[in-house]
Scaffold this motif. Structure first.
Motif, PDB file in Angstrom:
ATOM      1  N   UNK A 261       0.826  -1.203   0.000  1.00  0.00           N
ATOM      2  CA  UNK A 261       0.000   0.000   0.000  1.00  0.00           C
ATOM      3  C   UNK A 261       0.863   1.255   0.000  1.00  0.00           C
ATOM      4  N   UNK A 262       1.962   1.234   0.761  1.00  0.00           N
ATOM      5  CA  UNK A 262       2.860   2.379   0.767  1.00  0.00           C
ATOM      6  C   UNK A 262       3.517   2.584  -0.600  1.00  0.00           C
ATOM      7  N   UNK A 263       3.888   1.506  -1.267  1.00  0.00           N
ATOM      8  CA  UNK A 263       4.479   1.627  -2.607  1.00  0.00           C
ATOM      9  C   UNK A 263       3.486   2.274  -3.572  1.00  0.00           C
ATOM     10  N   UNK A 264       2.236   1.831  -3.515  1.00  0.00           N
ATOM     11  CA  UNK A 264       1.214   2.408  -4.388  1.00  0.00           C
ATOM     12  C   UNK A 264       1.007   3.889  -4.074  1.00  0.00           C
ATOM     13  N   UNK A 265       1.052   4.240  -2.782  1.00  0.00           N
ATOM     14  CA  UNK A 265       0.928   5.643  -2.385  1.00  0.00           C
ATOM     15  C   UNK A 265       2.081   6.463  -2.945  1.00  0.00           C
TER      16      UNK A 265
END
Length: 210
Positions: A164-168
């Motif tokens: 999720x952090x990578x996508x953010x």
């Protein structure tokens, strides 16, 4: 809750939920960062809400798998990885098209993935799919995919958090959003973890568990 739990009992089912969640999350992030008017509030709040959504969906999957027979889950990892690879190849094509009116084959996720994905997924979602596939190689010696193991819930939670952090970060970079990376990652990461942990209680409130 009961639907996600029942769907997660089979390798192909939980793969469909996982792909649907990361594509949905990536698309939400890109949409809201590209157009802040979609949410009447601070961008930090909408990022936290999206992180909570990812945490609770995948938390239900993780806890449901852990509730089932662990030995059976381990025996089914080969089937899971085969389903992961097959759906991954299809998903990378799906993220570039609209799904309205398209009937997907049941063995590739069918209505489960279609209902979660909805319209057209964007480039951030495509990058998330690629990283999920690459995750298989990280633990390939044990024939386990990034989300395959039911033996360590915290390892799965960390994987969801990182994804999720990578996508953010991808969405922030694509739209040149003036938000601090470390602070944003912290907001999203804490939201994912909070709802992941809470998902166990949510599940207990809807069904009898072992």
């Amino acid at each position: 809750m009961r639907f996600l739990s029942a769907t997660s009992a089979e390798p192909a089912g939980r793969v469909g939920v996982i792909y649907g969640e990361i594509i949905y999350t990536g698309s939400l992030l890109e949409s809201h960062l590209a157009d802040p008017s979609l949410f009447d509030g601070p961008r930090e709040q909408v990022l936290a809400n999206i992180g909570k959504n990812a945490g609770v969906i995948e938390g239900i999957v993780g806890h449901s798998v852990a509730d089932s027979d662990v030995k059976a889950a381990v025996d089914g990892e080969v089937d899971y990885n085969n389903a992961l690879a097959e759906k991954g190849n299809a998903a990378k094509s799906w993220v570039n098209i609209a799904f309205t009116g398209l009937k997907l084959p049941e063995h590739l996720g069918g209505e489960v993935m279609c209902s979660v994905v909805g319209g057209a997924a964007r480039a951030v979602a495509g990058g998330a799919v690629d990283r999920l596939l690459e995750g298989q190689e990280m633990r390939g010696a044990k024939d386990e995919g990034l989300y395959a193991s039911a033996k360590d819930l915290y390892a799965m939670r960390d994987s969801v958090n990182q994804q999720t952090q990578w996508s953010t970060d991808d969405a922030l970079a694509r739209h040149h959003t003036d938000l601090p990376k470390d602070g944003t990652d912290d907001i999203v990461g804490n939201a994912v973890n909070d709802e992941w942990d809470a998902s166990s209680e949510y599940l207990s409130n809807t069904k009898e568990r072992p």
